[in-house]
Design an enzyme around this catalytic site. Structure first.
Site, PDB file in Angstrom:
ATOM      1  N   ASP A  53      -8.405 -14.611 -11.838  1.00  0.00           N
ATOM      2  CA  ASP A  53      -8.956 -14.668 -10.482  1.00  0.00           C
ATOM      3  C   ASP A  53     -10.411 -15.125 -10.572  1.00  0.00           C
ATOM      4  OD1 ASP A  53     -10.360 -13.748  -8.050  1.00  0.00           O
ATOM      5  OD2 ASP A  53      -8.437 -12.852  -7.526  1.00  0.00           O
ATOM      6  N   GLU A  74      -3.930  -9.321 -14.269  1.00  0.00           N
ATOM      7  CA  GLU A  74      -5.017 -10.009 -13.559  1.00  0.00           C
ATOM      8  C   GLU A  74      -6.368  -9.436 -13.959  1.00  0.00           C
ATOM      9  OE1 GLU A  74      -4.595 -10.190  -9.295  1.00  0.00           O
ATOM     10  OE2 GLU A  74      -6.570 -11.112  -9.055  1.00  0.00           O
ATOM     11  N   HIS A 124      -2.383  -5.670 -11.521  1.00  0.00           N
ATOM     12  CA  HIS A 124      -3.734  -5.224 -11.882  1.00  0.00           C
ATOM     13  C   HIS A 124      -3.561  -4.211 -13.014  1.00  0.00           C
ATOM     14  CE1 HIS A 124      -5.657  -6.303  -7.730  1.00  0.00           C
ATOM     15  NE2 HIS A 124      -4.948  -7.274  -8.237  1.00  0.00           N
ATOM     16  N   ARG A 178       0.805  -1.226   0.000  1.00  0.00           N
ATOM     17  CA  ARG A 178       0.000   0.000   0.000  1.00  0.00           C
ATOM     18  C   ARG A 178       0.838   1.278   0.000  1.00  0.00           C
ATOM     19  NH1 ARG A 178      -4.961  -2.106   0.262  1.00  0.00           N
ATOM     20  NH2 ARG A 178      -5.004  -4.156   1.222  1.00  0.00           N
ATOM     21  N   HIS A 217     -13.632 -11.647  -1.640  1.00  0.00           N
ATOM     22  CA  HIS A 217     -13.199 -13.055  -1.629  1.00  0.00           C
ATOM     23  C   HIS A 217     -13.833 -13.823  -0.470  1.00  0.00           C
ATOM     24  CE1 HIS A 217      -9.182 -11.946  -3.838  1.00  0.00           C
ATOM     25  NE2 HIS A 217     -10.241 -11.415  -4.413  1.00  0.00           N
ATOM     26  N   GLU A 260      -6.232 -16.723  -2.257  1.00  0.00           N
ATOM     27  CA  GLU A 260      -6.214 -15.401  -1.593  1.00  0.00           C
ATOM     28  C   GLU A 260      -7.481 -15.301  -0.747  1.00  0.00           C
ATOM     29  OE1 GLU A 260      -4.102 -12.548  -4.901  1.00  0.00           O
ATOM     30  OE2 GLU A 260      -6.205 -13.056  -5.179  1.00  0.00           O
ATOM     31  N   ASP A 285     -15.702  -7.215  -5.583  1.00  0.00           N
ATOM     32  CA  ASP A 285     -14.440  -7.910  -5.325  1.00  0.00           C
ATOM     33  C   ASP A 285     -14.389  -8.290  -3.849  1.00  0.00           C
ATOM     34  OD1 ASP A 285     -11.882  -8.811  -5.031  1.00  0.00           O
ATOM     35  OD2 ASP A 285     -10.900  -6.978  -5.705  1.00  0.00           O
ATOM     36  N   HIS A 316       3.146 -10.376  -6.182  1.00  0.00           N
ATOM     37  CA  HIS A 316       2.021  -9.485  -6.485  1.00  0.00           C
ATOM     38  C   HIS A 316       2.507  -8.044  -6.363  1.00  0.00           C
ATOM     39  CE1 HIS A 316      -1.941  -7.786  -6.733  1.00  0.00           C
ATOM     40  NE2 HIS A 316      -2.506  -8.972  -6.797  1.00  0.00           N
ATOM     41  N   TYR A 324      -0.673  -2.148  -4.846  1.00  0.00           N
ATOM     42  CA  TYR A 324      -1.967  -1.703  -5.365  1.00  0.00           C
ATOM     43  C   TYR A 324      -1.951  -0.297  -5.948  1.00  0.00           C
ATOM     44  CZ  TYR A 324      -3.751  -5.744  -2.875  1.00  0.00           C
ATOM     45  OH  TYR A 324      -3.980  -7.022  -2.445  1.00  0.00           O
ATOM     46  N   HIS A 361     -13.002 -12.561  -9.066  1.00  0.00           N
ATOM     47  CA  HIS A 361     -13.180 -11.400  -9.952  1.00  0.00           C
ATOM     48  C   HIS A 361     -13.945 -11.806 -11.218  1.00  0.00           C
ATOM     49  CE1 HIS A 361      -9.186  -9.615  -8.161  1.00  0.00           C
ATOM     50  NE2 HIS A 361     -10.119  -9.828  -7.248  1.00  0.00           N
ATOM     51  N   HIS A 413      -5.879 -17.417  -9.477  1.00  0.00           N
ATOM     52  CA  HIS A 413      -6.188 -17.025  -8.102  1.00  0.00           C
ATOM     53  C   HIS A 413      -7.504 -17.705  -7.755  1.00  0.00           C
ATOM     54  CE1 HIS A 413      -3.655 -13.073  -7.815  1.00  0.00           C
ATOM     55  NE2 HIS A 413      -2.936 -14.158  -7.646  1.00  0.00           N
TER      56      HIS A 413
END
Ligand SMILES: [Zn+2]
Length: 279
Positions: free
Chosen positions: A176, A142, A106, A36, A228, A258, A226, A66, A69, A179, A213
């Site tokens: 994913d 992704e 992403h 982040r 999970h 995830e 989104d 990964h 973000y 998603h 994913h």
């Protein structure tokens, strides 16, 4: 196929390998820096060596990194775009330094500039970072749930990005399941998985599908949410995952969980469940 989880790098990146091995993973995913923030700590030669030694010791070959973000290659704002390029270049160098096989990205959000402009920005950015780094790592775009102005909610959009980025051999996709379900791709019936894989194959090529994913979805089909959930407890359900893990065309893929860690279930529980679906 290989099953694994997203694991923490707390205590040093080599500790992620130990955690993955303890869970009996065949692959695992990490953030190579704070996910982040923009600032990234360099990985020293010693840290990289410890990491690689641990991979050999625990016989773990498939490492997925990964990206943070904040990276947004679709951004029309120059300062965000430039920071994103820099962060991505640094991320690719870190991934290559530790010998990661895949890097998940992403695609980005156009934030009002329109999808065509967004895709053009992403493609140009990808060409730039690839030219500058000549990466070993495969960069996987992704698919997203489709909320807001995020790009990559369909296989068609991912195809457009890859094609505009000169179809570079280091580009691929990460699918994913949460998603995808939220974006309208149903996998609860076997035939629907066939249809999805046929579309990936015809538009992008199945050999470019590196990572799956595996996440169940709290949101309904097409909800664009989104969120999970534990394997088998969401709207996809166990049958959907059974269809995926037993599909002959996915037998070489890495499945990374995830899923949430809460009072109900942890990574070990979800791994046990998804592995038990293999026939
Ligand atoms: Zn994901």
């Amino acid at each position: 196929m290989k099953f694994g989880v997203h694991t923490s790098i707390a205590g040093g990146i080599d500790q992620a390998v130990v955690r993955a091995a303890e869970l009996d993973c065949g692959a695992f995913q990490i953030f190579s820096t704070n996910p982040r923030g923009w600032k990234a700590k360099e990985i020293s030669d010693k840290e990289a060596q410890c990491f690689k030694d641990a991979l050999i010791k625990y016989n773990l070959g498939t490492v997925v990194v990964h990206t943070p973000y904040l990276i947004n290659l679709a951004s029309p704002k120059e300062h965000i775009y430039d920071k994103s390029i820099k962060a991505l270049i640094a991320g690719i160098k870190r991934a290559d330094k530790i010998g990661a096989k895949y890097m998940v990205l992403h695609p980005g959000s156009h934030t009002g500039a329109g999808i065509d402009q967004g895709i053009e920005n992403i493609a140009k950015g990808l060409i730039r970072v690839i030219t500058e780094t000549d990466p070993e790592v495969n960069i996987l775009l992704e698919n997203v749930a489709g909320a807001g102005t995020a790009i990559g909610k369909s296989i068609k959009e991912l195809e457009r990005i890859i094609k505009e980025a000169d179809n570079h051999k280091q580009l691929g996709i990460c699918y994913d399941t949460c998603h995808g379900f939220a974006a309208g791709y149903d996998i609860r019936e076997e035939e629907e998985v066939d249809i999805l894989l046929e579309e990936i194959d015809s538009r992008i090529g199945l050999k470019r599908l590196g990572v799956i994913h595996a996440n169940d979805s709290i949101g309904e089909l097409g909800s664009n949410k989104d969120r999970h959930h534990h394997i088998g407890e969401g709207k996809i359900g166990l049958e959907g995952f059974r269809n995926l893990v037993n599909h002959p065309q996915l037998k070489d893929n890495a499945f990374i969980l995830e899923t949430p860690v809460d009072e109900q279930k942890n990574d070990q529980d979800n791994l046990t469940i998804i592995k038990s679906l293999v026939e």
